[in-house]
Design a protein around this motif. Structure first.
Motif, short mmCIF file in Angstrom:
data_model
loop_
_atom_site.label_atom_id
_atom_site.label_comp_id
_atom_site.label_asym_id
_atom_site.label_seq_id
_atom_site.Cartn_x
_atom_site.Cartn_y
_atom_site.Cartn_z
N VAL A 1 17.59 -8.62 96.07
CA VAL A 1 16.90 -7.70 95.17
C VAL A 1 17.43 -6.30 95.43
CG1 VAL A 1 14.67 -6.70 94.55
CG2 VAL A 1 14.82 -9.12 95.12
N LEU A 2 17.80 -5.59 94.37
CA LEU A 2 18.17 -4.18 94.47
C LEU A 2 16.97 -3.35 94.03
CD1 LEU A 2 21.80 -4.00 93.03
CD2 LEU A 2 21.07 -3.85 95.41
N ILE A 3 16.70 -2.30 94.77
CA ILE A 3 15.54 -1.47 94.53
C ILE A 3 15.96 0.00 94.49
CG2 ILE A 3 13.27 -0.77 95.41
CD1 ILE A 3 13.38 -3.48 97.03
N ASP A 4 15.63 0.69 93.39
CA ASP A 4 15.80 2.14 93.35
C ASP A 4 14.65 2.74 94.14
OD1 ASP A 4 18.12 2.38 91.80
OD2 ASP A 4 16.99 2.23 89.94
N VAL A 5 14.97 3.58 95.11
CA VAL A 5 13.95 4.18 95.95
C VAL A 5 13.95 5.69 95.77
CG1 VAL A 5 13.94 2.33 97.67
CG2 VAL A 5 15.49 4.26 97.96
N MET A 6 12.79 6.28 95.99
CA MET A 6 12.68 7.73 95.94
C MET A 6 11.49 8.16 96.78
SD MET A 6 11.34 7.88 92.05
CE MET A 6 12.26 6.39 91.76
N LYS B 1 11.06 14.96 93.12
CA LYS B 1 11.85 14.08 93.97
C LYS B 1 12.44 14.89 95.11
CE LYS B 1 13.31 10.83 90.41
NZ LYS B 1 14.47 10.29 89.69
N VAL B 2 12.26 14.38 96.33
CA VAL B 2 12.87 15.02 97.50
C VAL B 2 13.97 14.15 98.10
CG1 VAL B 2 10.82 16.42 97.99
CG2 VAL B 2 11.09 14.21 99.12
N ALA B 3 13.98 12.86 97.75
CA ALA B 3 15.04 11.95 98.20
C ALA B 3 15.14 10.81 97.18
CB ALA B 3 14.74 11.38 99.58
N THR B 4 16.36 10.31 96.99
CA THR B 4 16.60 9.18 96.10
C THR B 4 17.56 8.22 96.78
OG1 THR B 4 18.48 10.24 94.99
CG2 THR B 4 16.29 10.58 94.01
N GLY B 5 17.64 7.01 96.27
CA GLY B 5 18.60 6.08 96.83
C GLY B 5 18.44 4.68 96.29
N GLU B 6 19.05 3.76 97.02
CA GLU B 6 19.01 2.34 96.64
C GLU B 6 18.88 1.50 97.90
OE1 GLU B 6 21.55 0.14 93.45
OE2 GLU B 6 22.59 -0.08 95.38
N ALA B 7 18.05 0.47 97.81
CA ALA B 7 17.87 -0.46 98.91
C ALA B 7 18.22 -1.86 98.44
CB ALA B 7 16.42 -0.44 99.40
N MET B 8 18.63 -2.69 99.39
CA MET B 8 18.90 -4.10 99.12
C MET B 8 18.05 -4.93 100.07
SD MET B 8 22.40 -6.32 99.42
CE MET B 8 23.20 -5.61 98.00
N VAL B 9 17.38 -5.93 99.51
CA VAL B 9 16.53 -6.82 100.29
C VAL B 9 16.98 -8.24 100.02
CG1 VAL B 9 14.18 -7.67 100.61
CG2 VAL B 9 14.58 -5.23 100.22
#
Length: 145
Positions: free
Chosen positions: A119-124, A132-140
């Motif tokens: 699963v790819l997740i857009d994180v912030m 928004k103070v931080a953004t990114g992408e996570a993989m689970v």
């Protein structure tokens, strides 16, 4: 929301815990990380200009955002036996004492292979003003049992 690969859909939201930033929490992170950069501890130093930037006071460590996102992902994934495999982040705006921040994630996509499910997740991370103070992408990874 409890993670379950079969029931996940693009657009599903993951909420992390709110975090009240204080001088004490910044100092504790300094102690934990051994990072005593003047950005985080010296008000007089932070009154100066850094090129076109003036922070106006001490700021929280960017890695503290990273830690909050990681906690959100693992709290969500671990009960389902899923594993937090990757996290990429970008710091967008400084976080200061007095801010309250909260990480969130939005399921972007999911993919199944012969050996696993991903699963790819857009994180912030957003502050109390919904900035928004931080953004990114996570993989689970949701291993096949």
């Amino acid at each position: 929301m409890t993670a379950n690969f079969e029931s996940l859909n693009a657009g599903d939201i993951i909420d992390g815990p709110k975090f009240a930033v204080s001088r004490e929490s910044i100092r504790l992170f300094c102690d934990a990380s051994l990072d005593y950069n003047p950005l985080h501890v010296d008000d007089d130093y932070m009154k100066g200009d850094f090129g076109k930037t003036n922070f106006g006071g001490i700021i929280m460590h960017g890695m503290n955002n990273f830690g909050l996102i990681s906690r959100m992902i693992t709290d969500w994934a671990y009960p389902a036996g899923a594993i937090h495999r990757r996290l990429e982040t970008r710091w967008v705006k400084p976080v200061r004492p007095g801010d309250t921040i909260q990480p969130t994630g939005i399921v972007k996509s999911k993919q199944a292979t012969a050996n696993s499910r991903w699963v790819l997740i857009d994180v912030m991370v957003r502050n109390q003003n919904d900035e928004k103070v931080a953004t990114g992408e996570a993989m689970v990874e949701f291993p096949i049992r």
